[in-house]
Design an enzyme around this catalytic site. Sequence first.
Site, PDB file in Angstrom:
ATOM      1  N   TYR A 107     -10.445   5.839  -5.642  1.00 51.22           N
ATOM      2  CA  TYR A 107     -11.578   5.607  -6.541  1.00 51.22           C
ATOM      3  C   TYR A 107     -11.980   6.889  -7.253  1.00 51.22           C
ATOM      4  O   TYR A 107     -12.284   6.876  -8.454  1.00 51.22           O
ATOM      5  CB  TYR A 107     -12.764   5.042  -5.757  1.00 51.22           C
ATOM      6  CG  TYR A 107     -12.453   3.765  -5.020  1.00 51.22           C
ATOM      7  CD1 TYR A 107     -11.624   2.793  -5.574  1.00 51.22           C
ATOM      8  CD2 TYR A 107     -12.986   3.514  -3.752  1.00 51.22           C
ATOM      9  CE1 TYR A 107     -11.331   1.614  -4.899  1.00 51.22           C
ATOM     10  CE2 TYR A 107     -12.708   2.335  -3.077  1.00 51.22           C
ATOM     11  CZ  TYR A 107     -11.881   1.395  -3.643  1.00 51.22           C
ATOM     12  OH  TYR A 107     -11.599   0.237  -2.967  1.00 51.22           O
TER      13      TYR A 107
ATOM     14  N   GLY B 155       0.939   3.639  -5.222  1.00 56.47           N
ATOM     15  CA  GLY B 155       0.239   3.875  -6.476  1.00 56.47           C
ATOM     16  C   GLY B 155      -0.182   2.621  -7.217  1.00 56.47           C
ATOM     17  O   GLY B 155      -0.765   2.713  -8.300  1.00 56.47           O
TER      18      GLY B 155
ATOM     19  N   PRO C  25     -10.842   6.822   4.000  1.00 56.49           N
ATOM     20  CA  PRO C  25     -10.811   7.930   3.044  1.00 56.49           C
ATOM     21  C   PRO C  25      -9.727   7.773   1.979  1.00 56.49           C
ATOM     22  O   PRO C  25      -9.880   8.286   0.868  1.00 56.49           O
ATOM     23  CB  PRO C  25     -10.552   9.152   3.930  1.00 56.49           C
ATOM     24  CG  PRO C  25      -9.882   8.606   5.149  1.00 56.49           C
ATOM     25  CD  PRO C  25     -10.512   7.271   5.372  1.00 56.49           C
TER      26      PRO C  25
ATOM     27  N   GLN D 169       0.820  -1.195   0.000  1.00 55.64           N
ATOM     28  CA  GLN D 169       0.000   0.000   0.000  1.00 55.64           C
ATOM     29  C   GLN D 169       0.866   1.261   0.000  1.00 55.64           C
ATOM     30  O   GLN D 169       1.987   1.262   0.496  1.00 55.64           O
ATOM     31  CB  GLN D 169      -0.931  -0.011   1.214  1.00 55.64           C
ATOM     32  CG  GLN D 169      -1.911  -1.174   1.207  1.00 55.64           C
ATOM     33  CD  GLN D 169      -2.723  -1.277   2.476  1.00 55.64           C
ATOM     34  OE1 GLN D 169      -2.642  -0.421   3.350  1.00 55.64           O
ATOM     35  NE2 GLN D 169      -3.514  -2.337   2.599  1.00 55.64           N
TER      36      GLN D 169
END
Length: 205
Positions: A156, A119, A150, A116
């Site tokens: 997304y 990118g 968040p 994580q």
Amino acid sequence: MADHDRDVPLPRFRRKPTLDGEAVLLRPVTVHDVAALMPVFQDAQVTRLTGSHRENGLDEARLRAWYGTRADQDDRLDLAVVEKATGNVVGEAVLNEWDAGNESCSFRIAFVPDAQGRGLGTEATRLIVGYGFEELGLHRISLEVYAFNPRARRVYENVGFVPEGVLRDALLWEGARVDAVVMSILAPEWFKHRGRPAGTGRTLS
């Protein structure tokens, strides 16, 4: 399957593609990927962010049985995310809950903790969402993201998903009730920006 769906031809979910990006490669997930994916199911933070209750347990044997059948599914697409720099399987990206009559499906993605923030999730999302629209002929792809995640929501949004509404108290996690935001992206939106809508910055995930 509803009666009105029986005459709707299956999209090309039977074909399990390999999708090549700059930093990641998406390929069909296999039973041999279970060992690499185990942290997705065992890490406390990952299970929290995905809202994954484990009342029935998920041991390696059960996961191997599950992943051993993914190649045979003609109504969903399960792809392993491979980091090209290392060759390691670092997550999975899935199109599921296919609704033939409405040309739509759901999307989910999960990564092992160590992958994580680089990118990889953004690129993997663009690859599989693009495949859904450009090759499978879908009109709508949707997801749910919990209010305490968040960072995922920003990813997304950077790919073009648009918030639609809130499922109030959708998750009960350690005594607290958490909302889920419903998001979607439509084919006309995708073909306009190809996963890079104007005004969004680059978010690492």
